[in-house]
Design an enzyme around this catalytic site. Structure first.
Site, PDB file in Angstrom:
ATOM      1  CB  CYS A  37      -0.960   0.006   1.181  1.00 32.42           C
ATOM      2  SG  CYS A  37      -2.252  -1.236   1.026  1.00 32.42           S
ATOM      3  CG  HIS A  78     -11.819  10.366 -12.051  1.00 35.66           C
ATOM      4  ND1 HIS A  78     -13.119  10.099 -11.665  1.00 35.66           N
ATOM      5  CD2 HIS A  78     -11.503   9.449 -12.993  1.00 35.66           C
ATOM      6  CE1 HIS A  78     -13.568   9.074 -12.361  1.00 35.66           C
ATOM      7  NE2 HIS A  78     -12.606   8.644 -13.163  1.00 35.66           N
ATOM      8  CD  GLU A 130      -8.465   0.925   1.043  1.00 27.03           C
ATOM      9  OE1 GLU A 130      -8.081   2.025   1.471  1.00 27.03           O
ATOM     10  OE2 GLU A 130      -7.898  -0.151   1.275  1.00 27.03           O
TER      11      GLU A 130
END
Length: 145
Positions: A37, A78, A130
């Protein structure tokens, strides 16, 4: 569309509003313990915001859904979350763009906006999924609402 049911918060308010959003964004966790991550990667986050209150505004709304979407989706969709240095910080673990911090920061942003409204609705919880198998719920402690 599949509708998601979220954990509920017991509250004394007359009205409860829930707003769902999908946010496509990338992030990385700037710490070696984050494993893979720590690399830039993306998610399609599912966000649900719960707002409650006793009074409606002059439009008959508890809160305008469009304003909630503008505050959160309009900012984050985005984007690379790490680029939002007003929300996240690469040196302070309490401000890394983890799902926990994302949920808390969405709460703080929404509550700041709600505090400007004359009828004073409250954000009760923010749910951030998530991945299909991992989510976080942020709720303020009693007395913070």
């Amino acid at each position: 569309m599949i509708y998601q049911l979220y954990p509920q918060v017991a509250h004394p308010y007359r009205y409860e509003l829930n707003k769902d959003m999908h946010i496509a964004a990338a992030h990385f966790i700037p710490h070696e313990a984050a494993g893979s991550c720590a690399n830039v990667h993306g998610h399609t986050y599912v966000v649900n915001v719960t707002v409650a209150g006793d009074e409606l505004d002059e439009s008959g709304f508890l809160v305008n859904f469009q304003m909630l979407k503008k505050l959160i989706h309009g900012k984050l969709d985005h984007t690379l979350l790490n680029d939002h240095t007003d929300w996240f910080d690469r040196h302070d673990p309490n401000r890394f763009p983890t799902t926990e911090v994302v949920a808390r920061t969405i709460y703080e942003t929404i509550q700041r906006y709600l505090d400007t409204l004359p009828h004073k609705p409250k954000c009760l919880q923010v749910f951030v999924r998530e991945t299909p198998t991992s989510y976080v719920i942020y709720r303020p402690k009693v007395g913070e609402r």
